[in-house]
Motif scaffolding. Structure first.
Motif, PDB file in Angstrom:
ATOM      1  N   ASP A  85     -10.816  31.349  -6.521  1.00 29.96           N
ATOM      2  CA  ASP A  85     -10.598  31.113  -5.096  1.00 29.96           C
ATOM      3  C   ASP A  85     -10.094  29.683  -4.891  1.00 29.96           C
ATOM      4  OD1 ASP A  85     -10.511  31.366  -2.381  1.00 29.96           O
ATOM      5  OD2 ASP A  85     -12.673  31.283  -2.079  1.00 29.96           O
ATOM      6  N   VAL A  86      -8.850  29.461  -5.309  1.00 30.99           N
ATOM      7  CA  VAL A  86      -8.195  28.165  -5.171  1.00 30.99           C
ATOM      8  C   VAL A  86      -6.817  28.423  -4.590  1.00 30.99           C
ATOM      9  CG1 VAL A  86      -7.352  26.116  -6.390  1.00 30.99           C
ATOM     10  CG2 VAL A  86      -9.441  27.256  -7.160  1.00 30.99           C
ATOM     11  N   GLY A  87      -6.543  27.792  -3.455  1.00 33.88           N
ATOM     12  CA  GLY A  87      -5.267  27.997  -2.788  1.00 33.88           C
ATOM     13  C   GLY A  87      -4.161  27.122  -3.361  1.00 33.88           C
ATOM     14  N   PRO A  88      -2.915  27.410  -2.985  1.00 32.50           N
ATOM     15  CA  PRO A  88      -1.803  26.571  -3.434  1.00 32.50           C
ATOM     16  C   PRO A  88      -1.932  25.172  -2.834  1.00 32.50           C
ATOM     17  CG  PRO A  88      -1.053  28.240  -1.878  1.00 32.50           C
ATOM     18  CD  PRO A  88      -2.490  28.515  -2.139  1.00 32.50           C
ATOM     19  N   GLY A  89      -1.757  24.169  -3.653  1.00 33.93           N
ATOM     20  CA  GLY A  89      -1.887  22.791  -3.196  1.00 33.93           C
ATOM     21  C   GLY A  89      -3.305  22.238  -3.255  1.00 33.93           C
ATOM     22  N   ASP A  90      -4.292  23.102  -3.497  1.00 36.16           N
ATOM     23  CA  ASP A  90      -5.675  22.645  -3.623  1.00 36.16           C
ATOM     24  C   ASP A  90      -5.925  22.139  -5.033  1.00 36.16           C
ATOM     25  OD1 ASP A  90      -5.988  23.631  -1.065  1.00 36.16           O
ATOM     26  OD2 ASP A  90      -7.181  25.371  -1.664  1.00 36.16           O
ATOM     27  N   VAL A  91      -6.749  21.114  -5.144  1.00 33.78           N
ATOM     28  CA  VAL A  91      -7.170  20.620  -6.451  1.00 33.78           C
ATOM     29  C   VAL A  91      -8.597  21.101  -6.666  1.00 33.78           C
ATOM     30  CG1 VAL A  91      -7.674  18.580  -7.825  1.00 33.78           C
ATOM     31  CG2 VAL A  91      -5.686  18.600  -6.318  1.00 33.78           C
ATOM     32  N   ALA A  92      -8.800  21.866  -7.728  1.00 33.41           N
ATOM     33  CA  ALA A  92     -10.127  22.407  -8.033  1.00 33.41           C
ATOM     34  C   ALA A  92     -10.948  21.360  -8.773  1.00 33.41           C
ATOM     35  CB  ALA A  92      -9.999  23.659  -8.887  1.00 33.41           C
ATOM     36  N   ILE A  93     -12.200  21.199  -8.334  1.00 34.41           N
ATOM     37  CA  ILE A  93     -13.155  20.315  -9.000  1.00 34.41           C
ATOM     38  C   ILE A  93     -14.319  21.190  -9.443  1.00 34.41           C
ATOM     39  CG2 ILE A  93     -14.660  18.315  -8.759  1.00 34.41           C
ATOM     40  CD1 ILE A  93     -12.781  17.347  -6.501  1.00 34.41           C
ATOM     41  N   SER A  94     -14.341  21.523 -10.727  1.00 30.60           N
ATOM     42  CA  SER A  94     -15.376  22.415 -11.256  1.00 30.60           C
ATOM     43  C   SER A  94     -16.710  21.701 -11.333  1.00 30.60           C
ATOM     44  CB  SER A  94     -14.987  22.908 -12.644  1.00 30.60           C
ATOM     45  OG  SER A  94     -13.787  23.646 -12.575  1.00 30.60           O
ATOM     46  N   TYR A  95     -17.780  22.463 -11.183  1.00 29.54           N
ATOM     47  CA  TYR A  95     -19.121  21.885 -11.211  1.00 29.54           C
ATOM     48  C   TYR A  95     -20.100  22.686 -12.065  1.00 29.54           C
ATOM     49  CZ  TYR A  95     -19.799  25.547  -7.760  1.00 29.54           C
ATOM     50  OH  TYR A  95     -19.829  26.753  -7.126  1.00 29.54           O
ATOM     51  N   ALA A  96     -19.732  23.852 -12.543  1.00 31.46           N
ATOM     52  CA  ALA A  96     -20.681  24.746 -13.212  1.00 31.46           C
ATOM     53  C   ALA A  96     -20.556  24.750 -14.723  1.00 31.46           C
ATOM     54  CB  ALA A  96     -20.509  26.160 -12.668  1.00 31.46           C
ATOM     55  N   GLY A  97     -19.924  23.747 -15.299  1.00 35.09           N
ATOM     56  CA  GLY A  97     -19.710  23.721 -16.740  1.00 35.09           C
ATOM     57  C   GLY A  97     -20.982  23.608 -17.563  1.00 35.09           C
ATOM     58  N   ARG A  98     -22.035  23.034 -16.969  1.00 36.17           N
ATOM     59  CA  ARG A  98     -23.286  22.876 -17.710  1.00 36.17           C
ATOM     60  C   ARG A  98     -23.973  24.210 -17.972  1.00 36.17           C
ATOM     61  NH1 ARG A  98     -26.768  18.688 -14.649  1.00 36.17           N
ATOM     62  NH2 ARG A  98     -25.546  19.363 -12.874  1.00 36.17           N
ATOM     63  N   THR A  99     -23.561  25.258 -17.309  1.00 32.66           N
ATOM     64  CA  THR A  99     -24.174  26.566 -17.546  1.00 32.66           C
ATOM     65  C   THR A  99     -23.621  27.218 -18.806  1.00 32.66           C
ATOM     66  OG1 THR A  99     -22.525  27.711 -16.204  1.00 32.66           O
ATOM     67  CG2 THR A  99     -24.549  26.994 -15.089  1.00 32.66           C
ATOM     68  N   GLY A 100     -22.531  26.705 -19.326  1.00 33.78           N
ATOM     69  CA  GLY A 100     -21.858  27.305 -20.475  1.00 33.78           C
ATOM     70  C   GLY A 100     -22.745  27.704 -21.636  1.00 33.78           C
ATOM     71  N   PRO A 101     -23.542  26.796 -22.198  1.00 32.23           N
ATOM     72  CA  PRO A 101     -24.369  27.163 -23.347  1.00 32.23           C
ATOM     73  C   PRO A 101     -25.524  28.100 -22.995  1.00 32.23           C
ATOM     74  CG  PRO A 101     -24.169  24.772 -23.142  1.00 32.23           C
ATOM     75  CD  PRO A 101     -23.562  25.372 -21.937  1.00 32.23           C
ATOM     76  N   VAL A 102     -25.984  28.063 -21.756  1.00 30.56           N
ATOM     77  CA  VAL A 102     -27.158  28.833 -21.359  1.00 30.56           C
ATOM     78  C   VAL A 102     -26.810  30.292 -21.060  1.00 30.56           C
ATOM     79  CG1 VAL A 102     -28.988  28.991 -19.628  1.00 30.56           C
ATOM     80  CG2 VAL A 102     -28.249  26.768 -20.455  1.00 30.56           C
ATOM     81  N   VAL A 103     -25.647  30.525 -20.515  1.00 32.37           N
ATOM     82  CA  VAL A 103     -25.275  31.870 -20.071  1.00 32.37           C
ATOM     83  C   VAL A 103     -25.287  32.904 -21.190  1.00 32.37           C
ATOM     84  CG1 VAL A 103     -23.393  33.244 -19.085  1.00 32.37           C
ATOM     85  CG2 VAL A 103     -24.061  31.089 -18.019  1.00 32.37           C
ATOM     86  N   PRO A 104     -24.661  32.657 -22.340  1.00 31.67           N
ATOM     87  CA  PRO A 104     -24.716  33.680 -23.397  1.00 31.67           C
ATOM     88  C   PRO A 104     -26.141  33.968 -23.874  1.00 31.67           C
ATOM     89  CG  PRO A 104     -23.051  32.033 -23.921  1.00 31.67           C
ATOM     90  CD  PRO A 104     -23.791  31.545 -22.723  1.00 31.67           C
ATOM     91  N   VAL A 105     -26.957  32.935 -23.949  1.00 32.21           N
ATOM     92  CA  VAL A 105     -28.344  33.134 -24.381  1.00 32.21           C
ATOM     93  C   VAL A 105     -29.090  34.016 -23.382  1.00 32.21           C
ATOM     94  CG1 VAL A 105     -30.547  31.967 -24.812  1.00 32.21           C
ATOM     95  CG2 VAL A 105     -28.419  30.979 -25.689  1.00 32.21           C
ATOM     96  N   LEU A 106     -28.959  33.718 -22.096  1.00 34.44           N
ATOM     97  CA  LEU A 106     -29.624  34.531 -21.075  1.00 34.44           C
ATOM     98  C   LEU A 106     -29.091  35.964 -21.050  1.00 34.44           C
ATOM     99  CD1 LEU A 106     -29.973  32.013 -18.118  1.00 34.44           C
ATOM    100  CD2 LEU A 106     -31.762  32.853 -19.639  1.00 34.44           C
ATOM    101  N   ALA A 107     -27.790  36.121 -21.261  1.00 36.23           N
ATOM    102  CA  ALA A 107     -27.213  37.469 -21.276  1.00 36.23           C
ATOM    103  C   ALA A 107     -27.773  38.288 -22.442  1.00 36.23           C
ATOM    104  CB  ALA A 107     -25.696  37.389 -21.349  1.00 36.23           C
TER     105      ALA A 107
END
Length: 189
Positions: free
Chosen positions: A24-46
């Motif tokens: 959900d990023v429009g044209p001309g918008d700059v995305a600032i991600s914030y959820a990268g810290r979930t990366g290692p935890v998500v596969p373990v929880l899944a």
């Protein structure tokens, strides 16, 4: 009840976008991600979630209860997948004259940038909720932390907040890049 239904609709929308590989990023918008810290935890929880569903299914002796718990477990795994996708698909957005701070599909706070005077890195933890208003400081945290801080003079009125705020803090995966982008796009103008 309306909020629960809206949340479930957001999860379904995230699953649909995930299948289509959309953000959900429009044209001309700059995305600032914030959820990268979930990366290692998500596969373990899944993996643990799938293991739990299988083990409960095998050890439950009553067929009706076994299949009921199996259905609940699968629904929980699908909800978890949708929530993780919603975090990745709804980054903060730096737009022409505003910053849109988001948390998955549920929270959306629009901060006007007209009176922004400084942007810098400042780590602060211990937030008990995603959105916290303390005096004239608004924090939109992820996992209890913020690491980018914006100062406004004069304070800005943020929709949904009872009073103007002089400081807005939020979390970003790459706070250095977020600060650089804010400074180059807003402060230079």
């Amino acid at each position: 009840m309306r909020q629960v239904l809206r949340s479930q609709a957001g999860i379904l929308r995230a699953l649909w976008r995930g299948v289509r590989h959309r953000r959900d990023v429009g044209p001309g918008d700059v995305a600032i991600s914030y959820a990268g810290r979930t990366g290692p935890v998500v596969p373990v929880l899944a993996v643990l979630g799938v293991l739990e569903v299988v083990v409960v299914h095998v050890i439950t002796p009553w067929p009706v209860v076994r299949w009921l718990l199996f259905g609940v477990g699968v629904c929980a795994l699908v909800w978890f997948a949708g929530f993780v996708l919603a975090l990745a698909q709804n980054p903060h957005l730096l737009q022409r004259d505003q910053l849109v701070l988001r948390f998955a599909h549920s929270d959306r706070i629009v901060v006007p940038l007209a009176s922004l005077v400084s942007a810098g890195r400042r780590h602060r933890g211990g937030h008990r909720r995603t959105t916290v208003l303390e005096g004239d400081r608004l924090a939109v945290s992820f996992m209890g932390d913020t690491d980018v801080e914006l100062r406004f003079d004069p304070p800005v009125q943020v929709a949904g907040q009872p009073r103007p705020v002089a400081t807005v803090a939020f979390s970003a995966d790459d706070p250095v890049a977020a600060v650089r982008e804010l400074r180059s796009r807003v402060l230079s103008a």
